[in-house]
Design a protein around this motif. Structure first.
Motif, PDB file in Angstrom:
ATOM      1  N   THR A 126       0.797  -1.217   0.000  1.00 56.20           N
ATOM      2  CA  THR A 126       0.000   0.000   0.000  1.00 56.20           C
ATOM      3  C   THR A 126       0.833   1.272   0.000  1.00 56.20           C
ATOM      4  O   THR A 126       0.296   2.364  -0.052  1.00 56.20           O
ATOM      5  N   LEU A 127       2.175   1.137   0.044  1.00 58.93           N
ATOM      6  CA  LEU A 127       3.009   2.300   0.332  1.00 58.93           C
ATOM      7  C   LEU A 127       3.473   3.076  -0.887  1.00 58.93           C
ATOM      8  O   LEU A 127       3.875   4.221  -0.771  1.00 58.93           O
ATOM      9  N   THR A 128       3.518   2.501  -2.046  1.00 59.34           N
ATOM     10  CA  THR A 128       3.895   3.176  -3.304  1.00 59.34           C
ATOM     11  C   THR A 128       5.230   3.901  -3.227  1.00 59.34           C
ATOM     12  O   THR A 128       5.379   5.003  -3.767  1.00 59.34           O
ATOM     13  N   CYS A 129       6.219   3.302  -2.563  1.00 58.27           N
ATOM     14  CA  CYS A 129       7.564   3.883  -2.577  1.00 58.27           C
ATOM     15  C   CYS A 129       8.057   3.880  -4.020  1.00 58.27           C
ATOM     16  O   CYS A 129       8.019   2.847  -4.699  1.00 58.27           O
ATOM     17  N   THR A 130       8.547   5.008  -4.488  1.00 58.04           N
ATOM     18  CA  THR A 130       8.758   5.179  -5.920  1.00 58.04           C
ATOM     19  C   THR A 130       9.983   4.449  -6.454  1.00 58.04           C
ATOM     20  O   THR A 130      10.095   4.272  -7.675  1.00 58.04           O
ATOM     21  N   THR A 156      16.070  14.439   4.160  1.00 56.45           N
ATOM     22  CA  THR A 156      15.163  15.583   4.286  1.00 56.45           C
ATOM     23  C   THR A 156      13.738  15.099   4.035  1.00 56.45           C
ATOM     24  O   THR A 156      13.506  14.149   3.273  1.00 56.45           O
ATOM     25  N   ASP A 157      12.797  15.767   4.662  1.00 63.56           N
ATOM     26  CA  ASP A 157      11.397  15.401   4.435  1.00 63.56           C
ATOM     27  C   ASP A 157      10.994  15.627   2.981  1.00 63.56           C
ATOM     28  O   ASP A 157      10.187  14.871   2.433  1.00 63.56           O
ATOM     29  N   LEU A 166       8.958  12.161  -1.455  1.00 62.78           N
ATOM     30  CA  LEU A 166       8.923  11.654  -2.823  1.00 62.78           C
ATOM     31  C   LEU A 166       9.225  10.158  -2.864  1.00 62.78           C
ATOM     32  O   LEU A 166       8.525   9.392  -3.535  1.00 62.78           O
ATOM     33  N   LEU A 167      10.250   9.737  -2.133  1.00 62.86           N
ATOM     34  CA  LEU A 167      10.685   8.341  -2.197  1.00 62.86           C
ATOM     35  C   LEU A 167       9.785   7.423  -1.380  1.00 62.86           C
ATOM     36  O   LEU A 167       9.487   6.295  -1.792  1.00 62.86           O
ATOM     37  N   VAL A 168       9.394   7.880  -0.189  1.00 61.15           N
ATOM     38  CA  VAL A 168       8.589   7.073   0.743  1.00 61.15           C
ATOM     39  C   VAL A 168       7.387   7.926   1.149  1.00 61.15           C
ATOM     40  O   VAL A 168       7.427   8.643   2.148  1.00 61.15           O
ATOM     41  N   PRO A 169       6.291   7.892   0.390  1.00 66.26           N
ATOM     42  CA  PRO A 169       5.163   8.785   0.649  1.00 66.26           C
ATOM     43  C   PRO A 169       4.597   8.709   2.074  1.00 66.26           C
ATOM     44  O   PRO A 169       3.987   9.675   2.540  1.00 66.26           O
ATOM     45  N   LEU A 212      20.618   6.318  -4.765  1.00 66.22           N
ATOM     46  CA  LEU A 212      19.988   6.766  -6.011  1.00 66.22           C
ATOM     47  C   LEU A 212      20.790   7.925  -6.591  1.00 66.22           C
ATOM     48  O   LEU A 212      20.988   8.962  -5.925  1.00 66.22           O
ATOM     49  N   LYS A 213      21.222   7.772  -7.799  1.00 65.46           N
ATOM     50  CA  LYS A 213      22.110   8.752  -8.438  1.00 65.46           C
ATOM     51  C   LYS A 213      21.466  10.133  -8.499  1.00 65.46           C
ATOM     52  O   LYS A 213      20.347  10.301  -8.997  1.00 65.46           O
ATOM     53  N   ASP A 214      22.195  11.105  -7.938  1.00 65.77           N
ATOM     54  CA  ASP A 214      21.801  12.522  -7.979  1.00 65.77           C
ATOM     55  C   ASP A 214      20.481  12.798  -7.262  1.00 65.77           C
ATOM     56  O   ASP A 214      19.858  13.838  -7.488  1.00 65.77           O
ATOM     57  N   VAL A 215      20.060  11.871  -6.392  1.00 64.02           N
ATOM     58  CA  VAL A 215      18.823  12.071  -5.637  1.00 64.02           C
ATOM     59  C   VAL A 215      19.117  12.203  -4.138  1.00 64.02           C
ATOM     60  O   VAL A 215      18.657  13.148  -3.487  1.00 64.02           O
ATOM     61  N   ASN A 216      19.893  11.241  -3.597  1.00 54.46           N
ATOM     62  CA  ASN A 216      20.119  11.205  -2.144  1.00 54.46           C
ATOM     63  C   ASN A 216      21.549  10.817  -1.797  1.00 54.46           C
ATOM     64  O   ASN A 216      21.809  10.345  -0.686  1.00 54.46           O
ATOM     65  N   ASP A 217      22.465  10.981  -2.738  1.00 50.24           N
ATOM     66  CA  ASP A 217      23.793  10.375  -2.573  1.00 50.24           C
ATOM     67  C   ASP A 217      24.937  11.385  -2.454  1.00 50.24           C
ATOM     68  O   ASP A 217      26.110  11.034  -2.637  1.00 50.24           O
ATOM     69  N   SER A 218      24.650  12.631  -2.115  1.00 55.87           N
ATOM     70  CA  SER A 218      25.702  13.645  -2.024  1.00 55.87           C
ATOM     71  C   SER A 218      26.444  13.557  -0.694  1.00 55.87           C
ATOM     72  O   SER A 218      25.969  12.937   0.265  1.00 55.87           O
TER      73      SER A 218
END
Length: 386
Positions: free
Chosen positions: A133-137, A246-247, A252-255, A288-294
């Motif tokens: 039911t979670l729709t994690c993207t 960050t929220d 976006l990733l975990v609604p 995830l490249k350029d999303v959460n990896d800095s």
């Protein structure tokens, strides 16, 4: 013999007794079963203990194998219960030895279960729901709608069926292959709390399946109100699917984060029953490249979990057809891990397992969609069992 339950009658057949599944019964259920069968009260606990032994320690698939019961009683029991496992539709074996099972449940729904070997022994990754039911993207399972919760019996039966396939019932407990269970398959375990609790207490029982609670890990995307109950009532290790610092990004990733934001989730982690350095929380973080990896994400991560006995599993993103993300470059993963390690947290990079059979983290999906045949390694093995 009293009927345990009945099917709804139809126009062509009279009512007929429906056998109850013994898989998923706890000790109290088995005592109640004996009462329903008319077993004298003074014998019920003894009979229930015998049944427990054969179901969960011996893995019996036939009531007639229960040789410490009389033939007449076995005949009555055979009319009252079933020991059926879910049907194995397919079993795929990866080039790295990972096994992925597609199981068909009694109502026709499908779930996936994965055995991940490590030097001959290993971990069984089990599902708690049909779909999610979670729709994690970033997760393939999240693209499949929730169909229903699994019963306690259907959760335990995944362990039973995998042990059948691995041929380990005849081995002493200390030599069995499945040493760990992770609730990291299809579904959010805390949204099926009662069934998961019952199933895991059955699995922990030392006179049966006998997998210690210290070797069972429940992974949640952050159902904050049920995290305390998980520690107090099930007593297993906790893993948090964090994946962002960050929220804004985690929304976006975990609604689910929109309902239970990071600060609330981490407060629940700090208060997790039994938390200590010897029993750390695992934070799962898919790269995830350029999303959460800095580098900034890495520094923010260690700040967020400060004071929580923890380790961080860095998970290279496992691609699936149509996924909107790419895996971080290896150099970026190593730089991220280095920052986390320097802060004093163990941060192993999880080795992807079973990618060639879509069995890796985030790739499970029981719907009819499958990776194109050309994507499968020719060295992998698929066994159709039904």
């Amino acid at each position: 013999m009293p009927l345990l339950q009945r099917d709804a009658p139809d126009a062509l057949t009279a009512e007929r007794p429906v056998r109850a599944s013994a898989i998923g019964m706890d000790r109290a259920d088995m005592v109640a079963l004996m009462a329903g069968m008319g077993v004298p009260e003074r014998q019920r606990k003894m009979r229930a203990a015998q049944l427990w032994h054969w179901v969960y320690q011996q893995g019996a698939t036939d009531v007639n194998a229960m040789t410490n019961m009389s033939k007449a009683f076995r005949a009555e029991l055979a009319e009252a219960i079933t020991l059926d496992r879910p049907q194995t539709v397919t079993r795929q074996i990866s080039v790295d030895g990972t096994r992925k099972y597609l199981f068909r449940l009694a109502d026709g729904n499908l779930v996936e279960t994965v055995f991940i070997p490590d030097d001959g022994r290993g971990t069984l990754c089990i599902s708690s729901q049909v779909g999610c039911t979670l729709t994690c993207t970033f997760c393939h399972t999240g693209t499949q709608k929730l169909v229903r919760n699994l019963t306690a019996g259907e959760i335990v039966a995944q362990v039973m069926a995998a042990r059948d396939d691995l041929g380990e019932w005849d081995l002493p407990i200390e030599a069995r292959l499945i040493t760990n269970i992770v609730l990291m398959g299809m579904g959010e375990p805390l949204y099926n709390f009662d069934a998961v609790k019952k199933a895991m207490l059955i699995a922990q029982d030392g006179d049966g399946i006998a997998i210690s609670k210290r070797r069972i890990t429940l992974s949640t995307s952050g159902v904050v109100p049920l995290i305390p109950a998980c520690g107090a009532e099930i007593g297993v290790n906790l893993a948090i699917s964090l994946h962002a610092t960050t929220d804004e990004v985690r929304n976006l990733l975990v609604p689910l984060n929109k309902k239970y934001p990071i600060a609330e989730l981490l407060d629940a982690c700090r208060a997790y029953p039994g938390l200590k350095n010897a029993r750390r929380i695992t934070f799962e973080y898919v790269m995830l490249k350029d999303v959460n990896d800095s580098d900034e994400d890495a520094r923010r991560l260690v700040k967020l979990i400060e004071g929580i006995p923890a380790k961080i599993n860095l998970i290279p993103f496992n691609p699936w057809p149509g996924s909107p993300y790419e895996c971080s470059d290896w150099e970026r993963i190593e730089a991220f891990a280095d920052i986390v390690n320097r802060a004093g947290y163990a941060s192993p990079v999880r080795t992807p397992r079973g990618r060639d059979i879509m069995a890796a983290c985030g790739q499970l999906k029981s719907a009819s969609e499958r990776a194109p045949r050309a994507r499968r390694s020719p060295a992998s093995e698929t066994i159709n069992a039904g």
